[in-house]
Design an enzyme around this catalytic site. Structure first.
Site, PDB file in Angstrom:
ATOM      1  N   TYR A   1      17.876   2.641  10.869  1.00  0.00           N
ATOM      2  CA  TYR A   1      17.096   3.828  10.525  1.00  0.00           C
ATOM      3  C   TYR A   1      17.944   5.076  10.660  1.00  0.00           C
ATOM      4  CZ  TYR A   1      12.846   1.028  10.744  1.00  0.00           C
ATOM      5  OH  TYR A   1      11.885   0.082  10.509  1.00  0.00           O
TER       6      TYR A   1
ATOM      7  N   TYR B   1      20.281  -2.251  -0.289  1.00  0.00           N
ATOM      8  CA  TYR B   1      20.807  -3.536   0.158  1.00  0.00           C
ATOM      9  C   TYR B   1      21.352  -4.354  -1.015  1.00  0.00           C
ATOM     10  CZ  TYR B   1      18.599  -2.294   4.546  1.00  0.00           C
ATOM     11  OH  TYR B   1      18.240  -1.642   5.694  1.00  0.00           O
TER      12      TYR B   1
ATOM     13  N   LEU C   1      25.251   7.832   6.302  1.00  0.00           N
ATOM     14  CA  LEU C   1      25.072   7.295   7.656  1.00  0.00           C
ATOM     15  C   LEU C   1      24.521   5.866   7.636  1.00  0.00           C
ATOM     16  CD1 LEU C   1      23.658  10.455   9.467  1.00  0.00           C
ATOM     17  CD2 LEU C   1      26.029   9.760   9.147  1.00  0.00           C
TER      18      LEU C   1
END
Length: 169
Positions: free
Chosen positions: A95, A140, A105
């Protein structure tokens, strides 16, 4: 940007970032009752301390300009939430605060998971992602993950579906 391993001394900080990022991500899609029930169960301080103490689980904070901007949790061996075998590493949580998204990030945290998997000589890395989280699924897929199954995820007593996505290393 800096990535640092968390330990028991970071439990309160981990709780804050966990609740904040999970709420930001899912509050619009769930009732307050279901969300709060999940937060109280998954992110209570004692539960997080137990997870931090598990030698098969590892947490990492990502910092942006000295502020915690997100975190990663990986599991190996019996700490995995599904029986995927000793050759797999699970990314259970990844997260980033909304304010810090689009700075790379999340990619850096996922790369940290790949690094750990390779260091531990794992053959695969896997994760569960909510079937309606199209942005995460696309992220992903760009990183080479493919859907290999699904499982139930409970937000309070609301049963939802997570897609299981796997990448062979």
């Amino acid at each position: 940007m800096t990535i640092k391993k968390c330990n028991l001394e970071n439990a309160s900080e981990l709780q804050r970032i966990s609740v904040e990022t999970f709420t930001e991500t899912f509050k619009e899609h769930n009732s307050p009752e279901h969300l709060n029930a999940y937060l109280e169960k998954a992110y209570n301080l004692e539960a997080l301390k137990q997870e931090l103490a598990n030698p098969s689980s590892h947490f990492f904070f990502v910092y942006w300009e000295q502020e915690i901007a997100g975190y990663l949790k990986v599991n190996m061996d019996k700490a995995q939430t599904e029986a995927m075998g000793s050759g797999s590493l699970e990314v259970e949580r990844i997260y980033v605060k909304q304010h810090y998204q689009k700075h790379g990030l999340g990619k850096a945290l996922l790369n940290k998971a790949f690094e750990i998997a390779l260091d531990e000589k794992k053959q695969a890395i896997w994760l569960g992602v909510w079937e309606d989280n199209t942005n995460a699924i696309a992220f992903y897929q760009k990183k080479g993950f493919v859907q290999t199954g699904s499982h139930s995820f409970f937000m309070g007593d609301d049963e939802q579906v997570d897609l299981i996505m796997t990448k062979t290393l």
